[in-house]
Write a protein that holds these residues in place. Sequence first.
Motif, PDB file in Angstrom:
ATOM      1  N   THR A  29      31.701  78.127  40.897  1.00  0.00           N
ATOM      2  CA  THR A  29      32.029  78.698  42.203  1.00  0.00           C
ATOM      3  C   THR A  29      33.496  79.105  42.326  1.00  0.00           C
ATOM      4  N   ARG A  30      34.266  78.988  41.256  1.00  0.00           N
ATOM      5  CA  ARG A  30      35.624  79.534  41.250  1.00  0.00           C
ATOM      6  C   ARG A  30      35.620  81.012  40.885  1.00  0.00           C
ATOM      7  N   TYR A  31      34.486  81.503  40.447  1.00  0.00           N
ATOM      8  CA  TYR A  31      34.420  82.859  39.913  1.00  0.00           C
ATOM      9  C   TYR A  31      33.495  83.749  40.734  1.00  0.00           C
ATOM     10  N   SER A  32      33.657  85.046  40.556  1.00  0.00           N
ATOM     11  CA  SER A  32      32.685  85.984  41.091  1.00  0.00           C
ATOM     12  C   SER A  32      31.411  85.859  40.262  1.00  0.00           C
ATOM     13  N   VAL A  33      30.302  85.809  40.955  1.00  0.00           N
ATOM     14  CA  VAL A  33      29.005  85.660  40.297  1.00  0.00           C
ATOM     15  C   VAL A  33      28.071  86.751  40.787  1.00  0.00           C
ATOM     16  N   GLY A  34      27.420  87.371  39.863  1.00  0.00           N
ATOM     17  CA  GLY A  34      26.488  88.430  40.204  1.00  0.00           C
ATOM     18  C   GLY A  34      25.064  88.072  39.830  1.00  0.00           C
ATOM     19  N   TRP A  35      24.136  88.688  40.523  1.00  0.00           N
ATOM     20  CA  TRP A  35      22.713  88.588  40.190  1.00  0.00           C
ATOM     21  C   TRP A  35      22.233  89.972  39.747  1.00  0.00           C
ATOM     22  N   PHE A  36      21.564  90.000  38.635  1.00  0.00           N
ATOM     23  CA  PHE A  36      20.962  91.216  38.116  1.00  0.00           C
ATOM     24  C   PHE A  36      19.475  90.957  37.906  1.00  0.00           C
ATOM     25  N   ARG A  37      18.725  92.031  37.743  1.00  0.00           N
ATOM     26  CA  ARG A  37      17.316  91.875  37.424  1.00  0.00           C
ATOM     27  C   ARG A  37      16.882  92.976  36.473  1.00  0.00           C
ATOM     28  N   GLN A  38      15.849  92.674  35.728  1.00  0.00           N
ATOM     29  CA  GLN A  38      15.294  93.656  34.811  1.00  0.00           C
ATOM     30  C   GLN A  38      13.783  93.591  34.870  1.00  0.00           C
ATOM     31  N   ALA A  39      13.196  94.702  35.295  1.00  0.00           N
ATOM     32  CA  ALA A  39      11.745  94.818  35.357  1.00  0.00           C
ATOM     33  C   ALA A  39      11.239  95.387  34.028  1.00  0.00           C
ATOM     34  N   PRO A  40       9.978  95.157  33.721  1.00  0.00           N
ATOM     35  CA  PRO A  40       9.424  95.676  32.463  1.00  0.00           C
ATOM     36  C   PRO A  40       9.608  97.179  32.341  1.00  0.00           C
ATOM     37  N   GLY A  41      10.143  97.618  31.229  1.00  0.00           N
ATOM     38  CA  GLY A  41      10.319  99.040  30.983  1.00  0.00           C
ATOM     39  C   GLY A  41      11.470  99.686  31.719  1.00  0.00           C
ATOM     40  N   LYS A  42      12.266  98.879  32.420  1.00  0.00           N
ATOM     41  CA  LYS A  42      13.378  99.427  33.190  1.00  0.00           C
ATOM     42  C   LYS A  42      14.699  98.827  32.723  1.00  0.00           C
ATOM     43  N   GLU A  43      15.779  99.507  33.074  1.00  0.00           N
ATOM     44  CA  GLU A  43      17.099  98.981  32.747  1.00  0.00           C
ATOM     45  C   GLU A  43      17.470  97.855  33.707  1.00  0.00           C
ATOM     46  N   ARG A  44      18.365  97.015  33.223  1.00  0.00           N
ATOM     47  CA  ARG A  44      18.868  95.947  34.082  1.00  0.00           C
ATOM     48  C   ARG A  44      19.667  96.567  35.224  1.00  0.00           C
ATOM     49  N   GLU A  45      19.479  96.030  36.435  1.00  0.00           N
ATOM     50  CA  GLU A  45      20.174  96.573  37.598  1.00  0.00           C
ATOM     51  C   GLU A  45      20.829  95.453  38.398  1.00  0.00           C
ATOM     52  N   GLY A  46      21.926  95.781  39.025  1.00  0.00           N
ATOM     53  CA  GLY A  46      22.613  94.812  39.866  1.00  0.00           C
ATOM     54  C   GLY A  46      21.885  94.611  41.175  1.00  0.00           C
ATOM     55  N   VAL A  47      21.833  93.383  41.614  1.00  0.00           N
ATOM     56  CA  VAL A  47      21.133  93.033  42.860  1.00  0.00           C
ATOM     57  C   VAL A  47      22.130  92.593  43.927  1.00  0.00           C
ATOM     58  N   SER A  48      23.021  91.696  43.558  1.00  0.00           N
ATOM     59  CA  SER A  48      23.943  91.137  44.539  1.00  0.00           C
ATOM     60  C   SER A  48      25.077  90.442  43.806  1.00  0.00           C
ATOM     61  N   CYS A  49      26.184  90.210  44.522  1.00  0.00           N
ATOM     62  CA  CYS A  49      27.246  89.391  43.966  1.00  0.00           C
ATOM     63  C   CYS A  49      28.004  88.719  45.090  1.00  0.00           C
ATOM     64  N   ILE A  50      28.724  87.670  44.731  1.00  0.00           N
ATOM     65  CA  ILE A  50      29.532  86.934  45.688  1.00  0.00           C
ATOM     66  C   ILE A  50      30.879  86.673  45.057  1.00  0.00           C
ATOM     67  N   SER A  51      31.927  86.873  45.896  1.00  0.00           N
ATOM     68  CA  SER A  51      33.285  86.734  45.391  1.00  0.00           C
ATOM     69  C   SER A  51      34.204  86.359  46.533  1.00  0.00           C
ATOM     70  N   ASP A  52      34.877  85.221  46.424  1.00  0.00           N
ATOM     71  CA  ASP A  52      35.834  84.808  47.440  1.00  0.00           C
ATOM     72  C   ASP A  52      35.285  84.946  48.851  1.00  0.00           C
ATOM     73  N   GLY A  53      33.995  84.632  49.013  1.00  0.00           N
ATOM     74  CA  GLY A  53      33.389  84.685  50.327  1.00  0.00           C
ATOM     75  C   GLY A  53      32.824  86.035  50.701  1.00  0.00           C
ATOM     76  N   SER A  54      33.136  87.065  49.936  1.00  0.00           N
ATOM     77  CA  SER A  54      32.550  88.373  50.190  1.00  0.00           C
ATOM     78  C   SER A  54      31.249  88.508  49.418  1.00  0.00           C
ATOM     79  N   THR A  55      30.322  89.205  50.028  1.00  0.00           N
ATOM     80  CA  THR A  55      29.029  89.407  49.378  1.00  0.00           C
ATOM     81  C   THR A  55      28.687  90.895  49.349  1.00  0.00           C
ATOM     82  N   TYR A  56      27.929  91.267  48.340  1.00  0.00           N
ATOM     83  CA  TYR A  56      27.548  92.657  48.170  1.00  0.00           C
ATOM     84  C   TYR A  56      26.075  92.697  47.766  1.00  0.00           C
ATOM     85  N   TYR A  57      25.397  93.762  48.187  1.00  0.00           N
ATOM     86  CA  TYR A  57      23.968  93.887  47.912  1.00  0.00           C
ATOM     87  C   TYR A  57      23.600  95.311  47.526  1.00  0.00           C
TER      88      TYR A  57
END
Length: 120
Positions: free
Chosen positions: A30-58
């Motif tokens: 939790t000292r670092y920015s952490v992101g969530w990614f996902r990869q569906a069958p036959g598709k490229e990995r894509e970014g889903v969300s991240c959290i950094s210093d209390g800020s969140t992105y989707y």
Amino acid sequence: QVQLVESGGGLVQPGGSLRLSCAASGITLTRYSVGWFRQAPGKEREGVSCISDGSTYYADSVKGRFTVSRDKAKDTVYLQMNSLKPEDTAVYYCVIGITDRGMFYPGDYWGQGTQVTDSS
């Protein structure tokens, strides 16, 4: 050695909810920015969300349905997923990275992934 471990995936009906967890060894996650990614069958990995210093992105595809959070006491990052859709079926990964001006840049430490599957 840094290792990330995701958990919480499973089979879920459309409209259902799951909470994914990301924990780490060898690092205080939790000292670092952490992101969530996902990869569906036959598709490229894509970014889903991240959290950094209390800020969140989707990603637009999950905005309003997914919530990323972290618990410093447990040193765990969560991804609460509500109103799940069939297109959310994928392997979900957490990763440590860097956030700069609203952009998340994943680093080298990825978890092994956890499977989220639509049961319909």
